[in-house]
Scaffold this active site. Structure first.
Site, PDB file in Angstrom:
ATOM      1  CE  LYS A 123      -4.449  -1.152   2.008  1.00 27.94           C
ATOM      2  NZ  LYS A 123      -5.364  -0.878   3.128  1.00 27.94           N
ATOM      3  CG  ASP A 152      -8.542   1.558   3.245  1.00 22.82           C
ATOM      4  OD1 ASP A 152      -9.381   0.737   2.821  1.00 22.82           O
ATOM      5  OD2 ASP A 152      -7.320   1.322   3.292  1.00 22.82           O
TER       6      ASP A 152
END
Ligand code: ATR
Length: 282
Positions: free
Chosen positions: A73, A109
């Site tokens: 990520k 997110d």
């Protein structure tokens, strides 16, 4: 209806290591199918040392979009052509759109957490939050909360320096960041409980039942609202339920981060209930 795969089928996927536990292939493919989009979504196991080659491959193979999970990520940022505002603040990317070889990174997110929280609490800008953890997930949650106008956020982390770094990195996001964000050590959580409304665990503590608790959970009060972004009923959530608190696990965040990715890739409204059902069936 039968799933058709042909020469025009578009390919989406997720890169991670490991990736075999990912729930995204099932629920994203269900969403494409339901929306009548000729596309599939598959898992790609990519070793850390192969990340650059994998991203080059995504361009070469015209893979239309992909999600990014642990451990890529943060690392993936350097291989992308453009980063959205939230990726620049959060420092992590979980969704990439491929426009003819031009890769733009997003982080869904933050939006996923906020949309999920709204299912539990339709309005929360007046609530005081305690966020436990200061990693990538915590940064996404904090970014989302600041954007929603939350004015009090305590950040408790084992390594307090990492919480302080969030305040520094977010200083240009809102002129009052210094008054909104308060880094604190883990051992101050119990005495803080009287001055907060919502507790959010963003660490991996609780994933294994034998994990040492983050604080003395018996101190949780029925008025507390407790959220764990882990997708199971952790000991923290078990205690919250026992006390009669409003509580939520990581399913809504997982669902809405995927729904937002679907929207970025297709420009269409995501079939959230279809995606939720696909997730719950796994
Ligand atoms: P993610 O991207 O999921 O947020 P991460 O960036 O590795 O993952 O961050 C993990 C977070 O969980 C960190 O805040 C970490 O604390 P440190 O910054 O002190 O390392 C926290 N964490 C992990 N294991 C923990 C434990 N056993 N007790 C307390 N905090 C823990």
């Amino acid at each position: 209806m039968e799933i058709k795969i042909n020469g025009e089928t578009e390919v989406y996927g997720i890169i991670g290591y490991p990736v075999k536990h990912s729930k995204s292939p099932q629920f994203q493919t269900s969403a494409f199918f339901y929306a009548g989009i000729n596309a599939v979504y598959v898992p790609f196991q990519v070793r850390p040392e192969d990340l650059k080659k994998a991203v080059d491959g995504i361009r070469a193979l015209s893979i239309k979009g992909f999600n990014v999970t642990v451990p890529h990520k943060e690392e993936v940022l350097k291989y992308l052509d453009e980063l959205s505002e939230e990726v620049r603040y959060i420092g992590a990317c979980n969704t990439v759109a491929n426009l003819d070889g031009y890769l733009k990174g997003y982080n869904t997110d933050a939006d996923g957490f906020i949309q999920g929280l709204k299912e539990l609490l339709p309005s929360f800008s007046d609530k005081r939050f305690l966020i436990i953890g200061a990693g990538g997930a915590s940064r996404a949650v904090i970014y989302g909360l600041i954007k929603e106008g939350v004015q009090t956020i305590f950040i408790a982390n084992r390594t307090v320096k990492k919480a302080e770094k969030i305040v520094e990195d977010f200083s240009s996001l809102h002129r009052l960041v210094g008054e909104i964000l308060h880094p604190v050590p883990m051992d101050s959580i119990e005495k803080l409980l009287g001055s907060i409304d919502v507790i959010v665990n963003t660490t991996s503590v609780g994933l294994k039942n034998e994990d040492r608790p983050l604080f003395d959970y018996s101190k949780i009060k029925p008025e507390h609202i407790v959220v764990d972004i882990i997708y199971k009923k952790t000991p923290l959530l078990q205690e919250a339920e026992k006390k009669g608190c409003l509580w939520q696990d990581g399913l809504p965040m997982l669902l809405y981060q995927g729904a937002k990715a679907f929207e970025i890739w297709t420009g269409k409204k995501p079939p959230v209930e279809v995606m939720r059902r696909a997730l719950l069936q796994q």
